[in-house]
Design an enzyme around this catalytic site. Structure first.
Site, short mmCIF file in Angstrom:
data_model
loop_
_atom_site.label_atom_id
_atom_site.label_comp_id
_atom_site.label_asym_id
_atom_site.label_seq_id
_atom_site.Cartn_x
_atom_site.Cartn_y
_atom_site.Cartn_z
CE1 TYR A 34 11.62 2.58 10.88
CE2 TYR A 34 10.14 3.02 12.68
CZ TYR A 34 10.65 2.11 11.44
OH TYR A 34 10.06 0.95 11.32
CB SER A 76 3.81 -2.57 4.65
OG SER A 76 3.45 -2.13 3.53
N PRO A 77 0.57 -2.60 6.57
CG PRO A 77 -0.86 -1.98 8.50
CD PRO A 77 0.64 -2.01 7.80
CG LEU A 78 -3.40 0.34 5.19
CD1 LEU A 78 -3.74 1.85 5.51
CD2 LEU A 78 -4.51 -0.76 5.34
N GLY A 125 1.64 -0.08 1.67
CA GLY A 125 2.21 1.22 1.22
C GLY A 125 0.92 2.00 0.78
N GLY A 126 -0.26 2.10 1.19
CA GLY A 126 -1.28 2.80 0.72
C GLY A 126 -1.99 2.37 -0.35
CG LEU A 127 -1.87 -0.86 -4.12
CD1 LEU A 127 -1.11 0.53 -5.09
CD2 LEU A 127 -0.65 -2.09 -4.58
CG LEU A 128 -4.28 -3.35 0.28
CD1 LEU A 128 -3.83 -4.34 1.28
CD2 LEU A 128 -5.29 -4.22 -0.65
N GLY A 132 -7.35 3.21 -0.71
CA GLY A 132 -8.30 4.04 -1.50
C GLY A 132 -8.73 3.40 -3.01
#
Length: 320
Positions: free
Chosen positions: A53, A211-213, A215-218, A220
Site C-alpha cells: 500500500y 471491498s465490502p461496498l 468500491g463504493g457502488l453500494l 449511495g
C-alpha cells in the site's frame, strides 16, 4: 463493539476491521492518525494493511502512529501482507510478485521496520503463488513464528481448493495452518458462497471481506455521488435496477445503504470482520452503525431477492 475469535485461533478481534489502504494515498497522515485513534476509542482493535500500500508509506504511517505510545501498539491486532513487487532493486529477479522463503524473510523484515514493531499478529499471503511449494512456505512461516515475528498466518484471494491444500499440508506438519482468508465479498459479489466460504468455515478460517461496498457502488444512490469512485458510471448503469431497489429497501429500513451492506455481511456466520477502507474520519464514524444494526429475516430475504447469490454451496448450487 462486539468481538469474535479469528477463525480457529484463540485471538479475539473486533467485528469491524479498519482497512488502511487509503492512508498515504487519498488520506493524509494527520487524518489517518485521527481515524486510528477513533477506531481504538470505538473498540476496534483489528487493523489491516499491506506492504504494497502506497509502496510502504501506509505501513510507515501506522508505524509513526504506534511510536506515539499511549498503548496504541499493545491495543492493536495488526495484520499485514506479503506477495507484491516492492520495487526494491536489491532483490534483483526476486523483486517480482510471488512468495518464496527469501521474499517472506526480506519483506517481513521490511514491514517490521516500517511499522516500528517487533511482531505482527496476522501475516497474510496477498495472493497464491503456485511456484512456491507448501514445504517452502510453511517452513518459512514456522521459522518466523518461532522467532516471535508473526503470530498467525492468513491468506487473501485464495480459491477454495488453495485453502484446502494449504490446510492439509499444515496438518501434515502438525501446524495450526491458516486462520483467515481475506476475500472480495459483498452483495454484488457473492460467488465466494460457492466454495470459498464453505471451505473456510469447514477448515477453521475466518472470512475478512475486502471491498465490502464494492468500491463504493453500494454506498449511495444509483445516480452516483461522492461515495462512488469516478469511472464507475458504466457499472452503476449495469446494476441500476438492483441499486434502485436496494435504495428503496434501505429507505424503508431507515438506514444508509453502506450500513445495510456491512450489516448484511456481519449477519453471515462465516464472516469474522469486514475490512472497512475509509478515507475520512466522518466515513469511519458513520460506519460504526453497522456493528449495531441487526437485519431481520424479511430484510435478509429482500436482499437475497435484489442481489441473488449463486444458490448455495457447491455442488448443490448447480447440480440440483
Amino acid at each position: 463493539m462486539q468481538y469474535t475469535y479469528l477463525g480457529k485461533s484463540g485471538l479475539k478481534v473486533s467485528r469491524l476491521c479498519l482497512g488502511t489502504m487509503n492512508f498515504g494515498w487519498t488520506t493524509e497522515e494527520p487524518e489517518a492518525f485521527r481515524i486510528m485513534d477513533a477506531a481504538l476509542d470505538a473498540g476496534i482493535n483489528f487493523f489491516d494493511t499491506a506492504n504494497q500500500y502506497a509502496l510502504g508509506r501506509t505501513e510507515e504511517i501506522i508505524g509513526r502512529w504506534f511510536k506515539q505510545g499511549g498503548g496504541r501498539r499493545e491495543r492493536t491486532v495488526l495484520a499485514t501482507k506479503v506477495y507484491n513487487d516492492m520495487h526494491d532493486d536489491h532483490d534483483g529477479p526476486n523483486r517480482e510478485a510471488g512468495l518464496s522463503a527469501y521474499k517472506i524473510r526480506r519483506h517481513l523484515e521490511g514491514s517490521l521496520r516500517r511499522l516500528q514493531t517487533d511482531h505482527i499478529e496476522l501475516y497474510q499471503m496477498h495472493h497464491i503463488d503456485r511456484n512456491a511449494s507448501w514445504d517452502e512456505l510453511w517452513n518459512a512461516f514456522e521459522i518466523a513464528a518461532v522467532q516471535g515475528k508473526i503470530g498467525y498466518v492468513g491468506s487473501s484471494n485464495f480459491a477454495g481448493w488453495d485453502i484446502a491444500v494449504a490446510q492439509g499440508e499444515a496438518k501434515a506438519r502438525g501446524l495450526l495452518g491458516l486462520v483467515s482468508e481475506q476475500h472480495k465479498y459483498n452483495l454484488l459479489c457473492r460467488l465466494p458462497e460457492l466454495e470459498v466460504l464453505p471451505a473456510s468455515r469447514s477448515l477453521g478460517l475466518g472470512i475478512l471481506p475486502w471491498s465490502p461496498l464494492d468500491g463504493g457502488l453500494l454506498a449511495g444512490a444509483p445516480s452516483g455521488g461522492t461515495a462512488r469512485r469516478s469511472g464507475d458510471a458504466a457499472r452503476v448503469e449495469r446494476h441500476r435496477p438492483q441499486l434502485e431497489a436496494f435504495a428503496e429497501l434501505c429507505g424503508e429500513l431507515g438506514e444508509r445503504e453502506d450500513i445495510v451492506a456491512l450489516a448484511w455481511l456481519l449477519a453471515n456466520p462465516a464472516v469474522t470482520a469486514p475490512v472497512i477502507g475509509v478515507r475520512t474520519l466522518e466515513q469511519f464514524e458513520r460506519s460504526l452503525r453497522a456493528a449495531e444494526l441487526k437485519l431481520d429475516e424479511p430484510a435478509l430475504k429482500r436482499l437475497d431477492e435484489i442481489f441473488p447469490g449463486p444458490g448455495g454451496d457447491a455442488p448443490r448450487a448447480y447440480a440440483w
